[in-house]
Design a protein around this motif. Structure first.
Motif, PDB file in Angstrom:
ATOM      1  N   ASP A 167       9.148  12.715   0.443  1.00  0.00           N
ATOM      2  CA  ASP A 167       9.687  12.839  -1.001  1.00  0.00           C
ATOM      3  C   ASP A 167       9.258  11.731  -1.547  1.00  0.00           C
ATOM      4  OD1 ASP A 167      11.421  15.076  -2.513  1.00  0.00           O
ATOM      5  OD2 ASP A 167      11.375  13.013  -3.490  1.00  0.00           O
ATOM      6  N   ALA A 168       8.579  11.600  -2.923  1.00  0.00           N
ATOM      7  CA  ALA A 168       8.385  10.473  -3.515  1.00  0.00           C
ATOM      8  C   ALA A 168       9.392   9.923  -4.194  1.00  0.00           C
ATOM      9  CB  ALA A 168       7.151  10.674  -4.639  1.00  0.00           C
ATOM     10  N   ARG A 169      10.725  10.649  -4.554  1.00  0.00           N
ATOM     11  CA  ARG A 169      11.726  10.049  -4.942  1.00  0.00           C
ATOM     12  C   ARG A 169      12.620   9.154  -3.958  1.00  0.00           C
ATOM     13  NH1 ARG A 169      13.692  15.777  -6.746  1.00  0.00           N
ATOM     14  NH2 ARG A 169      12.664  16.222  -4.859  1.00  0.00           N
ATOM     15  N   ARG A 170      12.121   9.032  -2.587  1.00  0.00           N
ATOM     16  CA  ARG A 170      12.898   8.201  -1.964  1.00  0.00           C
ATOM     17  C   ARG A 170      12.473   7.215  -1.600  1.00  0.00           C
ATOM     18  NH1 ARG A 170      17.983   9.250  -0.093  1.00  0.00           N
ATOM     19  NH2 ARG A 170      17.722  11.348   0.439  1.00  0.00           N
ATOM     20  N   ASP A 171      13.124   6.215  -1.594  1.00  0.00           N
ATOM     21  CA  ASP A 171      12.544   4.774  -1.193  1.00  0.00           C
ATOM     22  C   ASP A 171      12.004   4.496   0.491  1.00  0.00           C
ATOM     23  OD1 ASP A 171      12.708   3.633  -3.889  1.00  0.00           O
ATOM     24  OD2 ASP A 171      14.785   2.952  -3.529  1.00  0.00           O
ATOM     25  N   LEU A 172      10.868   4.054   0.474  1.00  0.00           N
ATOM     26  CA  LEU A 172      10.484   3.646   1.795  1.00  0.00           C
ATOM     27  C   LEU A 172      11.076   2.567   2.426  1.00  0.00           C
ATOM     28  CD1 LEU A 172       6.761   4.717   1.343  1.00  0.00           C
ATOM     29  CD2 LEU A 172       8.431   6.234   2.406  1.00  0.00           C
ATOM     30  N   PRO A 173      11.211   2.429   3.580  1.00  0.00           N
ATOM     31  CA  PRO A 173      11.656   1.205   4.337  1.00  0.00           C
ATOM     32  C   PRO A 173      10.502  -0.047   4.191  1.00  0.00           C
ATOM     33  CG  PRO A 173      10.859   2.745   5.979  1.00  0.00           C
ATOM     34  CD  PRO A 173      10.857   3.610   4.836  1.00  0.00           C
ATOM     35  N   SER A 174      11.054  -1.137   3.830  1.00  0.00           N
ATOM     36  CA  SER A 174      10.201  -2.296   3.956  1.00  0.00           C
ATOM     37  C   SER A 174      10.298  -2.868   5.158  1.00  0.00           C
ATOM     38  CB  SER A 174      10.855  -3.216   2.735  1.00  0.00           C
ATOM     39  OG  SER A 174       9.693  -4.339   2.701  1.00  0.00           O
ATOM     40  N   PHE A 175       8.856  -3.001   5.874  1.00  0.00           N
ATOM     41  CA  PHE A 175       8.930  -3.807   7.029  1.00  0.00           C
ATOM     42  C   PHE A 175       8.630  -5.105   7.033  1.00  0.00           C
ATOM     43  CE2 PHE A 175       6.790   0.504   7.610  1.00  0.00           C
ATOM     44  CZ  PHE A 175       7.677   1.291   8.373  1.00  0.00           C
ATOM     45  N   VAL A 231       0.779  -1.291   0.020  1.00  0.00           N
ATOM     46  CA  VAL A 231      -0.063  -0.126   0.018  1.00  0.00           C
ATOM     47  C   VAL A 231       0.834   1.239   0.031  1.00  0.00           C
ATOM     48  CG1 VAL A 231      -1.690   1.163   1.194  1.00  0.00           C
ATOM     49  CG2 VAL A 231      -2.075  -1.229   1.033  1.00  0.00           C
ATOM     50  N   ALA A 232       1.925   1.287   0.659  1.00  0.00           N
ATOM     51  CA  ALA A 232       2.739   2.442   0.968  1.00  0.00           C
ATOM     52  C   ALA A 232       3.455   2.839  -0.363  1.00  0.00           C
ATOM     53  CB  ALA A 232       3.838   2.159   1.977  1.00  0.00           C
ATOM     54  N   GLY A 233       3.771   1.845  -1.330  1.00  0.00           N
ATOM     55  CA  GLY A 233       4.494   1.956  -2.381  1.00  0.00           C
ATOM     56  C   GLY A 233       3.802   2.245  -3.664  1.00  0.00           C
ATOM     57  N   THR A 234       2.393   2.197  -3.650  1.00  0.00           N
ATOM     58  CA  THR A 234       1.577   2.558  -4.784  1.00  0.00           C
ATOM     59  C   THR A 234       1.906   4.130  -4.849  1.00  0.00           C
ATOM     60  OG1 THR A 234      -0.160   3.329  -3.357  1.00  0.00           O
ATOM     61  CG2 THR A 234      -0.167   1.056  -4.021  1.00  0.00           C
ATOM     62  N   ASP A 235       1.729   4.496  -6.111  1.00  0.00           N
ATOM     63  CA  ASP A 235       1.733   5.912  -6.721  1.00  0.00           C
ATOM     64  C   ASP A 235       0.695   6.776  -5.879  1.00  0.00           C
ATOM     65  OD1 ASP A 235       3.800   5.200  -8.427  1.00  0.00           O
ATOM     66  OD2 ASP A 235       1.983   5.179 -10.201  1.00  0.00           O
ATOM     67  N   LEU A 236      -0.524   6.314  -5.778  1.00  0.00           N
ATOM     68  CA  LEU A 236      -1.438   7.015  -4.897  1.00  0.00           C
ATOM     69  C   LEU A 236      -0.931   7.473  -3.763  1.00  0.00           C
ATOM     70  CD1 LEU A 236      -3.892   8.551  -4.561  1.00  0.00           C
ATOM     71  CD2 LEU A 236      -5.031   6.357  -3.983  1.00  0.00           C
ATOM     72  N   SER A 237      -0.412   6.456  -2.953  1.00  0.00           N
ATOM     73  CA  SER A 237       0.099   6.571  -1.404  1.00  0.00           C
ATOM     74  C   SER A 237       1.210   7.484  -1.525  1.00  0.00           C
ATOM     75  CB  SER A 237       0.582   5.315  -0.960  1.00  0.00           C
ATOM     76  OG  SER A 237      -0.368   4.381  -0.680  1.00  0.00           O
ATOM     77  N   ARG A 238       2.110   7.444  -2.437  1.00  0.00           N
ATOM     78  CA  ARG A 238       3.172   8.210  -2.396  1.00  0.00           C
ATOM     79  C   ARG A 238       2.894   9.939  -2.622  1.00  0.00           C
ATOM     80  NH1 ARG A 238       8.129   6.064  -1.998  1.00  0.00           N
ATOM     81  NH2 ARG A 238       8.554   7.970  -1.137  1.00  0.00           N
ATOM     82  N   ARG A 239       1.802   9.967  -3.530  1.00  0.00           N
ATOM     83  CA  ARG A 239       1.405  11.414  -3.964  1.00  0.00           C
ATOM     84  C   ARG A 239       0.894  11.835  -2.725  1.00  0.00           C
ATOM     85  NH1 ARG A 239       0.058   9.329  -9.105  1.00  0.00           N
ATOM     86  NH2 ARG A 239      -2.452   9.305  -8.336  1.00  0.00           N
ATOM     87  N   LEU A 240       0.075  11.137  -1.818  1.00  0.00           N
ATOM     88  CA  LEU A 240      -0.506  11.463  -0.674  1.00  0.00           C
ATOM     89  C   LEU A 240       0.464  12.002   0.215  1.00  0.00           C
ATOM     90  CD1 LEU A 240      -3.981   9.423  -0.421  1.00  0.00           C
ATOM     91  CD2 LEU A 240      -3.819  11.864  -0.834  1.00  0.00           C
ATOM     92  N   MET A 241       1.402  10.915   0.288  1.00  0.00           N
ATOM     93  CA  MET A 241       2.506  11.107   1.600  1.00  0.00           C
ATOM     94  C   MET A 241       3.254  12.540   1.086  1.00  0.00           C
ATOM     95  SD  MET A 241       3.697   7.286   2.364  1.00  0.00           S
ATOM     96  CE  MET A 241       4.851   7.678   3.438  1.00  0.00           C
ATOM     97  N   GLU A 242       3.571  12.574   0.047  1.00  0.00           N
ATOM     98  CA  GLU A 242       4.256  13.848  -0.271  1.00  0.00           C
ATOM     99  C   GLU A 242       3.639  15.321  -0.199  1.00  0.00           C
ATOM    100  OE1 GLU A 242       7.259  13.917  -3.516  1.00  0.00           O
ATOM    101  OE2 GLU A 242       6.065  15.414  -4.394  1.00  0.00           O
TER     102      GLU A 242
END
Length: 740
Positions: A470-478, A453-464
């Protein structure tokens, strides 16, 4: 302006500074910083001088009212006048009165940052006075109509070529100026004429001695002395904190200030003046008249400015700011400052790490808030500071106050519903990163769905757009199975009766939820060396909230973690820490939160994991139980964490790898640029990558590009993974046996 728009504006400003000023600032600050390393290394008594300097400043600030009374009496006994100014307007009014009494048409200035603070130039110019800066850098900026970007080298952001272009366009010399020597000689000749024709000279003071009324001026060009003694009227403008007890008090500062600031063993000019000076006033129109025949009718005015300083003295958290001797070491050593300079990392007057304290105390929290986040708390400035000011703590305290002083529209959505102990007013971005332990707990519980979920484009846009990730930064994988869960299911491989030592491997947030493999490796490495290991479920250290200025939450977590670890410490179990920033917190910030004995016990019992492995090997541990390099091993490219360096622990990793036979190339870069949440924030992403680019370059040379990359800190590993095509790992993963 919305938060996302504000973040975009800040990112654009940083991008502009990186493109226009970054190269010059970086080259010059790194040069100063290397010079400091080289110079202090030759000084056997460096730490003793630092301790003595801090002692003198602490004593002077504690006794400041007494010393101010004394310096007033001394200066007036010498024939001068002392004026205590409450604020900038008060100081400017007095200086204007002096200039009017002298019917001054020109004032020459030198070495006075405090006059920058009160903006006396603009005030006098409104009165028709021609104010000329005589320090070369200040004069360049006056000609260019720009603001200083460094407290010692104000024009540090300008290149020689840029200054040549400025002088040639402005002054139209008969022959084009090009070299540094030509530029310097041109400036020298022009400024000498300005000084000769001045009616009033204005200087600052690095120090003022209460016993003799002596001003100590530390400069590179000598124009401060000319400004003080050529005109018959000298006005010295300084903050009240510049007063020290005696001439003897100057000794450690003279030794330290040049080394700390510009890396010089001693600066070009150290002038000690006890004004009004006794030398006759020079009459430049009577060149045949002997100087000794001239008149000695001089006026001296010492303007000592409060402007918030006495309130800072009563503020237990900001008080240390007044110990600052304005050497700029905290700026030169700071990776973010090296990239953007004081035009990004600075306020109205002051720049660099210590600027937050100055600007908060003098201008207010709004000004400090503009750049406070650029301090990432790496703590390298503490070791660089010649009076050992805890600059990261001052920045954290100010950040906390900024958080509390901010009113946010949607506070009602989060008040009482968040896992932290903060009041309303905290931005969603800071609350998200400050509560990362909760985010990680939920992330692990819902993995792998949470990662998807965190890696979807929609989530990244919302988080940014909402919290500025920043959407260019890889998120940690739990990981679904945490380190604590893994160990609980697996159990220890070395029983207490078989072991000579017992250790608790601290499951920090990242190791427990995301970088689980390094935690498993730490367990295997310790067990291979005969240690009985425990991995209990322990609270987070509080590092994440502390980095956001959430001090109340960080303190709560410190108490909770110590309570959970106390039983283990009582049982004489060692605490082994994988994440250096957590260990640094036990060693330093917990001193602000815990009872002294509690903090001391925790600090004494805690070890960085490779430090611990080193200790085991030194005490009879069998290195053959650890993994040595294979026959065709390409070697290791190693980067140590900034907090690890501050604690002086990076050498243990190198020693262990060397003992096991690895060929190690260690990076010379002091900061990877990631700094926890800093590199995730959209407004700072490009700055983070700019700082990290040097590390990327060092690990991409023909000598290093085939080596395996290892790094000690979570942030360093994330940054290296984002910059290099090959993966990185913690050094304990390299040496731990694959199975046990």
């Amino acid at each position: 302006m919305s938060k996302s728009t504000s973040r975009e504006a800040k990112a654009a400003r940083i991008r502009y500074l990186l493109e226009t000023e970054g190269d010059a600032v970086k080259a010059n600050t790194k040069g100063f910083n290397q010079g400091r390393y080289d110079s202090v290394a030759k000084l056997e008594s460096y730490e003793e001088l630092r301790a003595r300097a801090r002692e003198i400043k602490a004593d002077a600030i504690d006794r400041l009212p007494e010393l101010l009374d004394r310096v007033e009496a001394t200066v007036e006994a010498n024939g001068g006048t002392v004026y205590f100014a409450d604020d900038a307007a008060d100081a400017n009014r007095y200086v204007r009165e002096v200039c009017r009494d002298k019917e001054a048409e020109r004032v020459v200035k030198s070495k006075s940052m405090t006059s920058e603070e009160i903006e006396v130039n603009e005030f006098l110019e409104e009165d028709g006075v021609d104010v000329v800066e005589t320090d070369l850098g200040e004069w360049v900026l006056q000609v260019a109509d720009e603001a200083p970007s460094h407290i010692v080298a104000p024009a540090i952001h300008k290149s020689r070529e840029g200054i040549a272009e400025l002088f040639n366009e402005t002054f139209q010399p008969e022959e084009k100026l090009e070299t540094a020597e030509e530029l310097t000689m041109f400036a020298r000749e022009r400024l000498l004429e300005e000084i000769k024709g001045a009616d009033v000279g204005m200087t600052g003071a690095n120090f003022i001695t209460a016993d003799t009324g002596t001003l100590a001026l530390v400069t590179s060009e000598g124009n401060a002395r000319k400004s003080a003694v050529v005109p018959d009227t000298h006005v010295a403008v300084a903050g009240v904190e510049k007063v020290v007890p005696s001439v003897e008090s100057l000794q450690p500062f003279v030794e330290l200030i040049g080394r700390s600031g510009t890396g010089q063993d001693i600066t070009s000019y150290i002038s000690l003046l006890t004004p009004p000076v006794e030398s006759p006033v020079v009459d430049f129109d009577a060149s045949d008249t002997p100087l000794a025949s001239g008149e000695n009718d001089r006026d001296f005015h010492l303007v000592l400015i409060d402007n918030g300083r006495m309130a800072m003295r009563e503020d237990s958290e900001l008080k240390e700011t007044l110990y600052c001797i304005r050497c700029s070491a905290c700026s030169n050593v700071c990776a973010n400052f090296q990239s953007v300079g004081g035009h990004g990392f600075g306020g109205e007057t002051y720049s660099g790490g210590i600027a937050t304290g100055w600007e908060a105390g003098i201008e207010g929290l709004d000004t400090a808030a503009e750049f406070n986040d650029l301090c990432t708390g790496c703590s390298r400035c503490v070791d660089a500071c010649p009076v050992n000011i805890d600059i990261p703590w001052i920045n954290t305290v100010v950040r906390d106050r900024i958080n509390r002083g901010t009113d946010h529209e949607f506070d009602w959505l989060v008040d009482g519903l968040t896992p932290d102990a903060e009041e309303g007013g905290l931005s969603l971005q800071k609350r998200f990163f400050g509560n990362f332990s909760t985010v990680a707990t939920v992330g692990s519980a819902l993995a792998p769905l949470s990662n998807w979920v965190a890696g979807t484009d929609l989530s990244r846009r919302l988080m940014e757009s909402t919290i500025g990730v920043d959407a260019r930064r890889d998120l940690p994988s739990f990981e679904r199975e945490t380190l604590v869960d893994w160990f609980a299911a697996r159990g220890p491989r070395v029983s207490p009766t078989e072991a000579e030592r017992e250790a608790v491997v601290y499951p920090d947030v990242y190791t427990n939820h995301a970088m689980v493999e390094r935690g498993k490796a730490a367990v295997r490495a310790l067990e291979a060396l005969g240690v009985h290991v425990r991995v209990p479920d322990l609270p987070a250290s509080g590092r994440a909230p502390l980095s956001q200025g959430m001090i109340t939450t960080a303190e709560e977590k410190a108490h909770a973690l110590y309570a959970a670890l106390a039983e283990h410490i009582d049982a004489e179990r060692d605490v082994v820490v994988i994440e250096p920033s957590d260990l640094a917190m036990f060693d330093r910030e917990y001193g602000k939160f815990l009872a002294p004995r509690s903090q001391e016990r925790l600090s004494d019992a805690s070890y960085e994991v490779m430090e611990y492995v080193y200790g085991l090997l030194e005490n009879g541990g069998d290195p053959k139980t650890l993994r040595a390099p294979g026959a065709n091993d390409s070697g290791v490219a190693y980067h140590s964490h900034c907090q690890q360096r501050t604690l002086g622990l990076e050498g243990y990793t190198e020693a262990v790898l060397d003992r096991l036979g690895y060929d190690v190339a260690t990076s010379e870069v002091e900061c990877c640029g990631m700094a926890g949440s800093f590199g995730y924030k959209s407004e700072y992403y490009e700055l983070s990558m700019d700082v990290g680019s040097e590390l990327e370059a060092q690990f991409s040379t023909p000598e290093t590009r085939e080596r395996r990359v290892v790094a000690s800190g979570t942030s360093c590993l994330e940054q290296l993974d984002s910059m290099l095509a090959r993966p990185s790992q913690h050094p304990v993963e390299l040496v731990a046996p694959e199975r046990l």
